[in-house]
Design an enzyme around this catalytic site. Structure first.
Site, PDB file in Angstrom:
ATOM      1  N   ASN A  59       0.839  -1.189   0.000  1.00 54.83           N
ATOM      2  CA  ASN A  59       0.000   0.000   0.000  1.00 54.83           C
ATOM      3  C   ASN A  59       0.882   1.249   0.000  1.00 54.83           C
ATOM      4  O   ASN A  59       1.932   1.303   0.642  1.00 54.83           O
ATOM      5  CB  ASN A  59      -1.001   0.016   1.162  1.00 54.83           C
ATOM      6  CG  ASN A  59      -0.381  -0.149   2.530  1.00 54.83           C
ATOM      7  OD1 ASN A  59       0.643  -0.811   2.694  1.00 54.83           O
ATOM      8  ND2 ASN A  59      -1.016   0.429   3.534  1.00 54.83           N
TER       9      ASN A  59
ATOM     10  N   GLU B 253       0.349   5.202   0.596  1.00 56.77           N
ATOM     11  CA  GLU B 253      -0.597   6.240   1.030  1.00 56.77           C
ATOM     12  C   GLU B 253      -0.172   7.608   0.507  1.00 56.77           C
ATOM     13  O   GLU B 253       0.917   7.765  -0.065  1.00 56.77           O
ATOM     14  CB  GLU B 253      -0.679   6.221   2.565  1.00 56.77           C
ATOM     15  CG  GLU B 253      -1.229   4.898   3.071  1.00 56.77           C
ATOM     16  CD  GLU B 253      -1.478   4.847   4.563  1.00 56.77           C
ATOM     17  OE1 GLU B 253      -0.963   5.712   5.305  1.00 56.77           O
ATOM     18  OE2 GLU B 253      -2.209   3.918   4.984  1.00 56.77           O
TER      19      GLU B 253
ATOM     20  N   CYS C 249      -4.018   0.578  -2.548  1.00 59.93           N
ATOM     21  CA  CYS C 249      -3.886  -0.622  -1.717  1.00 59.93           C
ATOM     22  C   CYS C 249      -2.824  -1.560  -2.290  1.00 59.93           C
ATOM     23  O   CYS C 249      -2.513  -1.533  -3.491  1.00 59.93           O
ATOM     24  CB  CYS C 249      -5.208  -1.384  -1.662  1.00 59.93           C
ATOM     25  SG  CYS C 249      -6.529  -0.519  -0.809  1.00 59.93           S
TER      26      CYS C 249
ATOM     27  N   GLU D 162      -3.013  -4.756  -2.881  1.00 55.79           N
ATOM     28  CA  GLU D 162      -3.511  -5.705  -3.885  1.00 55.79           C
ATOM     29  C   GLU D 162      -3.513  -5.075  -5.273  1.00 55.79           C
ATOM     30  O   GLU D 162      -3.076  -5.689  -6.256  1.00 55.79           O
ATOM     31  CB  GLU D 162      -4.942  -6.149  -3.552  1.00 55.79           C
ATOM     32  CG  GLU D 162      -5.075  -6.870  -2.229  1.00 55.79           C
ATOM     33  CD  GLU D 162      -5.357  -5.943  -1.062  1.00 55.79           C
ATOM     34  OE1 GLU D 162      -4.768  -4.827  -1.018  1.00 55.79           O
ATOM     35  OE2 GLU D 162      -6.144  -6.319  -0.197  1.00 55.79           O
TER      36      GLU D 162
HETATM   37  N1  THU Z   1      -5.292  -1.342   2.527  1.00 54.31           N
HETATM   38  C1  THU Z   1      -4.740  -2.206   1.621  1.00 54.31           C
HETATM   39  O1  THU Z   1      -3.595  -2.021   1.192  1.00 54.31           O
HETATM   40  N2  THU Z   1      -5.491  -3.241   1.186  1.00 54.31           N
HETATM   41  C2  THU Z   1      -6.767  -3.490   1.593  1.00 54.31           C
HETATM   42  O2  THU Z   1      -7.451  -4.322   1.017  1.00 54.31           O
HETATM   43  C3  THU Z   1      -7.325  -2.740   2.718  1.00 54.31           C
HETATM   44  C4  THU Z   1      -6.628  -1.470   3.038  1.00 54.31           C
HETATM   45  C5  THU Z   1      -4.495  -0.215   2.994  1.00 54.31           C
HETATM   46  C6  THU Z   1      -4.979   1.120   2.517  1.00 54.31           C
HETATM   47  C7  THU Z   1      -4.434   2.040   3.584  1.00 54.31           C
HETATM   48  O3  THU Z   1      -3.115   2.403   3.213  1.00 54.31           O
HETATM   49  C8  THU Z   1      -4.369   1.180   4.826  1.00 54.31           C
HETATM   50  O4  THU Z   1      -4.514  -0.151   4.397  1.00 54.31           O
HETATM   51  C9  THU Z   1      -5.442   1.480   5.840  1.00 54.31           C
HETATM   52  O5  THU Z   1      -6.687   1.520   5.261  1.00 54.31           O
END
Ligand code: THU
Length: 126
Positions: free
Chosen positions: A42, A44, A53, A55
Site C-alpha cells: 500500500n 498512502e 492498496c 492488492e
Molecule cells: N489497505 C490495503 O492495502 N489493502 C486493503 O485491502 C485494505 C486497506 C491499505 C490502505 C491504507 O493504506 C491502509 O490499508 C489502511 O486503510
C-alpha cells in the site's frame, strides 16, 4: 508455488509499504497462471483518497508486465489478518472469476476464498 509460499512473499514486502498515516502496512503477492509472482504494497498519500492498496499495486505491476491471468493473490498485513477492500475485490474480479484469495494471521493459519465468495455478483460492463 503453494499458498504458504505466496503468503510469505506478501509478508516479505511488508516493510516497503508506505503507510505513514494509518501505520497499517499491507503486502500482496499475485501469482499468475503462468507461474510468475508480482508483489505490491500500500502506498498512502497526503490526499488520503489517492492511496493505493497493496492488492491493486501488485496487480498493476503484473498487468504492466503483460500478465492478466491470475491464479491467486495473498495478502499480509502488519496488523493481523486483512481481507481485501471492496475496490480491490472489484479490481480482481475484472480479470476473471476464479482467482483465489489467501489471507491469514500468519503463514500457518491461512484462509482461502474465491473472488465469487468475497464479491458475489460483481460488476461487469456488458
Ligand atoms: N489497505 C490495503 O492495502 N489493502 C486493503 O485491502 C485494505 C486497506 C491499505 C490502505 C491504507 O493504506 C491502509 O490499508 C489502511 O486503510
Amino acid at each position: 508455488m503453494d499458498d504458504k509460499a505466496l503468503f510469505l512473499k506478501a509478508q516479505s514486502v511488508l516493510d516497503n509499504a508506505y503507510a505513514p498515516y494509518s501505520n497499517f502496512k499491507v503486502g500482496a503477492a499475485v501469482l499468475t497462471k503462468s507461474g510468475k509472482v508480482y508483489t505490491g504494497v500500500n502506498v498512502e498519500n497526503s490526499s488520503y483518497g489517492a492511496t493505493i492498496c497493496a492488492e491493486r499495486s501488485a496487480i498493476l505491476s503484473a498487468v504492466s508486465d503483460g500478465e492478466k491471468d491470475f491464479a491467486a493473490i495473498a495478502i499480509a498485513s502488519s496488523s493481523g489478518e486483512a481481507y481485501p477492500c471492496g475496490i480491490c475485490r472489484q479490481f480482481m474480479y475484472e480479470f476473471g472469476d476464479d482467482i483465489r484469495i489467501i489471507t491469514g494471521e500468519d503463514s500457518d493459519n491461512l484462509n482461502v476464498h474465491t473472488i465469487e465468495e468475497l464479491l458475489p455478483k460483481g460488476f461487469r460492463l456488458k
